[in-house]
Design a protein around this motif. Structure first.
Motif, short mmCIF file in Angstrom:
data_model
loop_
_atom_site.label_atom_id
_atom_site.label_comp_id
_atom_site.label_asym_id
_atom_site.label_seq_id
_atom_site.Cartn_x
_atom_site.Cartn_y
_atom_site.Cartn_z
N VAL A 163 0.83 -1.20 0.00
CA VAL A 163 0.00 0.00 0.00
C VAL A 163 0.87 1.25 0.00
N SER A 164 1.94 1.23 0.78
CA SER A 164 2.83 2.38 0.87
C SER A 164 3.59 2.62 -0.44
N LYS A 165 4.17 1.56 -1.00
CA LYS A 165 5.02 1.71 -2.19
C LYS A 165 4.21 2.06 -3.44
N TYR A 166 2.99 1.52 -3.52
CA TYR A 166 2.18 1.76 -4.71
C TYR A 166 1.13 2.86 -4.49
N LYS A 167 1.23 3.51 -3.32
CA LYS A 167 0.33 4.63 -3.00
C LYS A 167 -1.14 4.27 -3.23
N ILE A 168 -1.52 3.11 -2.71
CA ILE A 168 -2.91 2.65 -2.82
C ILE A 168 -3.70 3.28 -1.68
N PRO A 169 -4.78 3.98 -1.98
CA PRO A 169 -5.52 4.71 -0.93
C PRO A 169 -6.43 3.82 -0.10
N VAL A 170 -5.84 2.97 0.73
CA VAL A 170 -6.61 2.11 1.61
C VAL A 170 -5.90 2.04 2.96
N ASN A 171 -6.67 2.06 4.02
CA ASN A 171 -6.14 1.94 5.38
C ASN A 171 -6.12 0.46 5.78
N ILE A 172 -4.95 -0.05 6.17
CA ILE A 172 -4.83 -1.45 6.57
C ILE A 172 -5.05 -1.57 8.08
N VAL A 173 -6.02 -2.39 8.46
CA VAL A 173 -6.37 -2.58 9.87
C VAL A 173 -5.95 -3.98 10.29
N SER A 174 -5.07 -4.06 11.29
CA SER A 174 -4.65 -5.37 11.80
C SER A 174 -5.54 -5.78 12.96
N CYS A 175 -5.90 -7.06 12.98
CA CYS A 175 -6.82 -7.58 14.00
C CYS A 175 -6.18 -8.76 14.74
N PRO A 176 -6.50 -8.92 16.03
CA PRO A 176 -5.87 -9.96 16.85
C PRO A 176 -6.14 -11.37 16.33
N ILE A 177 -5.24 -12.28 16.69
CA ILE A 177 -5.40 -13.69 16.34
C ILE A 177 -6.57 -14.29 17.11
N HIS A 178 -7.41 -15.02 16.41
CA HIS A 178 -8.47 -15.78 17.07
C HIS A 178 -7.97 -17.20 17.30
N ARG A 179 -8.19 -17.72 18.49
CA ARG A 179 -7.66 -19.03 18.84
C ARG A 179 -8.76 -20.00 19.26
N GLU A 180 -8.49 -21.27 19.04
CA GLU A 180 -9.39 -22.29 19.53
C GLU A 180 -9.24 -22.40 21.04
N VAL A 181 -10.09 -23.17 21.67
CA VAL A 181 -10.08 -23.27 23.13
C VAL A 181 -8.72 -23.71 23.66
N ASN A 182 -8.04 -24.58 22.92
CA ASN A 182 -6.73 -25.07 23.38
C ASN A 182 -5.58 -24.16 22.99
N GLY A 183 -5.88 -23.01 22.38
CA GLY A 183 -4.84 -22.04 22.03
C GLY A 183 -4.38 -22.11 20.60
N LEU A 184 -4.72 -23.16 19.87
CA LEU A 184 -4.31 -23.28 18.47
C LEU A 184 -4.88 -22.12 17.66
N ALA A 185 -4.01 -21.44 16.91
CA ALA A 185 -4.46 -20.32 16.08
C ALA A 185 -5.44 -20.83 15.03
N MET A 186 -6.59 -20.15 14.91
CA MET A 186 -7.59 -20.58 13.94
C MET A 186 -7.05 -20.42 12.53
N SER A 187 -7.25 -21.45 11.72
CA SER A 187 -6.77 -21.47 10.35
C SER A 187 -7.65 -22.40 9.53
N SER A 188 -7.81 -22.08 8.27
CA SER A 188 -8.57 -22.97 7.38
C SER A 188 -7.92 -24.34 7.30
N ARG A 189 -6.61 -24.40 7.46
CA ARG A 189 -5.89 -25.68 7.39
C ARG A 189 -6.21 -26.58 8.58
#
Length: 282
Positions: A163-189
């Motif tokens: 976004v910075s290098k190509y001057k793309i007019p969009v704000n990037i919002v980072s969001c916290p990791i969602h985890r399963e009950v046992n702590g495993l990071a949620m993933s499609s895999r």
């Protein structure tokens, strides 16, 4: 629930929002949606007039053809989850031909060295594919804000650089990791894991939590050596890499500095299923 299969129809729908300068939130995904994805949709819906989610398994970011074939494709189930969560969300679920010309390859990108660390070392060309598809999607949707999860922290930094290098007019919002009950990071895999493997994979986050504690008193090398031994003692896992790196440059930490923020990154195979995770060490 609006589902668009081609960019022309999507553009027709979004034109009034662009013209009125209404805020558009965008969540790019490869489908097989889980609660982590849905949390990104929640964040987008709370802060924008309209929310768009893309569901597209991007072929140019897979350096392993077998991984592309095995990647879960669950569009019907994904649409049901989105409709239950928020029926006002607009879905863009294109075929490859809507985004790529015949035989089109990933465009070459320079991300000032970010692309050569960690994932870039083990997945050649991966971030060229990521840059190619994200740039195309941003041009199609023209979002005000785009939402990415911190589990793919290197990808998050790559997108910010894009976004910075190509001057793309969009704000990037980072969001916290969602985890399963046992702590495993949620993933499609995770859907490819057996119940036993899913339970055992809790070791990944437990190890990262210990890394955070140890990094307070031990050197990066000592911590890295300890992580290597942890996974050598568990035959279920094959450790691909573990890195402690500077959050901004993603370069490996050899000597700690009080003025830098550090993050631990890990990639592990569980029965040929590749899982990644990360944790802030500050």
């Amino acid at each position: 629930m609006l589902v668009f299969k081609n960019k022309a129809d999507l553009a027709t729908h979004l034109k009034p929002f662009w013209a009125a300068r209404k805020s558009i939130g965008f969540v790019p995904t490869m489908g097989a949606l889980h609660q982590g994805h849905l949390s990104l949709l929640d964040a987008a819906a709370k802060n924008n007039t309209v929310t768009v989610i893309s569901i597209f398994v991007n072929p140019t970011q897979f350096n392993n053809p077998e991984d592309l074939v095995k990647y879960p494709r669950t569009l019907a189930a994904d649409i049901q989850k989105i409709e239950k969560q928020n029926p006002a969300v607009v879905i863009y679920a294109p075929e490859v031909a809507d985004l790529y010309r015949p035989n089109e390859k990933a465009a070459p990108f320079s991300f000032d060295g970010l692309e050569f660390q960690m994932e870039g070392k083990f997945r050649p060309g991966h971030f060229d594919g990521v840059g190619t598809v994200v740039k195309k999607l941003f041009e199609i949707v023209q979002p005000t804000n785009a939402y990415f999860g911190e589990k793919d922290f290197q990808q998050l930094q790559i997108v910010k650089k894009l976004v910075s290098k190509y001057k793309i007019p969009v704000n990037i919002v980072s969001c916290p990791i969602h985890r399963e009950v046992n702590g495993l990071a949620m993933s499609s895999r995770n859907e490819r894991l057996s119940d036993t493997e899913r339970k055992d994979a809790a070791l990944i986050y437990k190890t990262l939590q210990q890394v955070k504690l140890k990094f307070g008193t031990k050197s990066a090398k000592e911590v890295s050596d300890w992580v290597t031994k942890v996974f050598q003692n568990h035959q279920t896992f094959t450790l691909e890499y573990f890195e402690i790196a500077d959050e901004s440059t993603l370069k490996t930490c050899f000597r700690k500095s009080k003025n830098k923020k550090y993050r631990a990154f890990i990639a592990v195979f569980v029965n040929n299923i590749r899982l990644i995770d990360t944790i802030s060490l500050n």
